[in-house]
Scaffold this active site. Structure first.
Site, mmCIF file in Angstrom:
data_model
loop_
_atom_site.group_PDB
_atom_site.id
_atom_site.type_symbol
_atom_site.label_atom_id
_atom_site.label_comp_id
_atom_site.label_asym_id
_atom_site.label_seq_id
_atom_site.Cartn_x
_atom_site.Cartn_y
_atom_site.Cartn_z
ATOM 1 N N ARG A 82 0.869 -1.168 0.000
ATOM 2 C CA ARG A 82 0.000 0.000 0.000
ATOM 3 C C ARG A 82 0.906 1.218 0.000
ATOM 4 N NH1 ARG A 82 -3.511 -2.878 -1.434
ATOM 5 N NH2 ARG A 82 -5.536 -3.320 -0.470
ATOM 6 N N GLU A 110 -3.382 7.622 -4.110
ATOM 7 C CA GLU A 110 -3.883 7.124 -5.391
ATOM 8 C C GLU A 110 -5.397 7.300 -5.515
ATOM 9 O OE1 GLU A 110 -2.345 3.027 -4.754
ATOM 10 O OE2 GLU A 110 -4.424 2.389 -5.033
ATOM 11 N N HIS A 118 -1.712 0.417 -9.661
ATOM 12 C CA HIS A 118 -2.317 -0.554 -8.729
ATOM 13 C C HIS A 118 -2.970 -1.723 -9.489
ATOM 14 C CE1 HIS A 118 -4.100 -0.940 -4.414
ATOM 15 N NE2 HIS A 118 -3.872 -2.134 -4.950
HETATM 16 C C1 GLV Z 1 -5.064 -5.177 -3.866
HETATM 17 O O1 GLV Z 1 -4.325 -4.280 -3.598
HETATM 18 C C2 GLV Z 1 -5.610 -6.070 -2.907
HETATM 19 O O2 GLV Z 1 -5.439 -5.831 -1.700
HETATM 20 O O3 GLV Z 1 -6.223 -7.057 -3.301
#
Ligand code: GLV
Length: 329
Positions: free
Chosen positions: A239, A268, A286
């Site tokens: 993250r 983001e 992401h």
């Molecule tokens: C993506 O970032 C997830 O946590 O699945």
């Protein structure tokens, strides 16, 4: 009578159809981004919510939506959900582990390789029309094979990346984690436990794969980066909040480390504009779990959880299953 659910973001038609068998569904196939107030308004009269990591579920929202019994996240990370607040109100929360492990590990490895081998930089150079001759050191990067892979965090995805490094690329794999793995898991991953300081000092390629919580906010900042090798790369698929992006940008611009790969960002989808100006960083939006097969599996698993909770079944991947057992919550 069918229960009511909100599907907070656009999902695959096949998943919506499955949900419609069981529920009155309010979808969001236009994929609009709702404010908190709008999300709360749409959750009125809803028994369950199919959400993604973009929707924040906190005490204020739960108090404003007293009918809500289940929030099913289409993501493995669940820092968008205040789990204690859910448990206190008897709301079942779920995530989507396992189905994305290998896909996400593939991507983490690819992003690390792209940073180390300067792939994005090379592509931009070529597209700008600057490639006019061979040169002995043209975009020379650093090796992956035979180097030291460092993992901060060692859950399922970390272990899957460790295996790729150890078995596929002959890397020495070291890791640091809240708790040390059981010996058999360490052996299976080919990874050796080290202190955080040793991890930073010894890694040629450091990958961040730890779950986000306020306790690990900016766990990688200027002081940590200063311990890394000047030839090292840093890749974050966890993250955004685990890395101090300002410190990282500063370090990259001064070549304190060689390169970075980021798939996640603090604000983001907004990206710190300084990062966009740096050549030695690979930036992706992401997408670590984004293959068609895996995203479908994640959506189906979130739907499985929602269907189970609201029809009296057993959800496959609950985060606070105790709320379903009166007396334990
Ligand atoms: C993506 O970032 C997830 O946590 O699945």
């Amino acid at each position: 009578m069918k229960k009511n659910i909100l599907v907070a973001r656009r999902v695959f038609d096949s998943v919506l159809e499955r949900l419609r068998v069981h529920f009155e569904v309010e979808p969001n196939q236009d994929d609009l981004i709702w404010s908190k107030a709008e999300l709360i308004a749409r959750l009125q009269g809803k028994d369950g919510a199919f959400i993604t990591a973009s929707e924040r579920i906190d005490a204020e929202l739960l108090d404003a939506c007293p009918q809500l019994r289940a929030v099913c996240n289409m993501a493995v990370g669940y820092n968008n959900i205040d789990l204690d607040a859910c448990t206190a109100r008897g709301v079942l929360a779920s995530n989507t582990p396992d189905v994305l492990t290998e896909t996400t590990a593939d991507f983490g490895f690819a992003l690390m390789m792209a940073a180390a081998r300067r792939m994005a930089e090379g592509e931009h150079f070529l597209r700008r029309g600057e490639w006019d001759k061979w040169a002995v050191d043209l975009l020379a990067g650093s090796d992956i094979h035979g180097t030291t892979l460092g993992l901060l965090g060692m859950g399922r995805i970390g272990r899957a990346i460790a295996k790729r490094g150890a078995l596929g690329f002959g890397m020495q794999v070291i890791y640091h984690n809240r708790s040390r793995l059981a010996p058999e898991l360490e052996q299976e991953s080919g990874a050796r436990y080290v202190s955080k300081e040793a991890l930073l000092q010894q890694s040629d390629h450091l990958l961040l794969v730890l779950p986000y919580s306020p306790a690990v906010h900016h766990v990688i900042g200027a002081a940590e980066i200063a311990l890394m090798k000047p030839t090292a790369t840093l890749t974050n698929i966890a993250r955004g909040g685990v890395v101090d992006e300002v410190a990282l940008a500063e370090a990259l611009s001064k070549h304190q480390i060689a390169a970075a790969g980021l798939d996640v960002f603090e604000g983001e989808p907004a990206v710190n504009p300084v990062l966009l100006t740096l050549p030695n960083i690979v930036l992706t939006p992401h997408i670590a779990s984004a293959t068609v097969k895996t995203r479908l599996a994640m959506a189906d698993l979130a739907a499985d959880n929602l269907i189970a909770v609201l029809t009296g079944g057993v959800p496959p991947t609950p985060l606070n299953g105790q709320v379903l057992q009166p007396g334990l919550a």
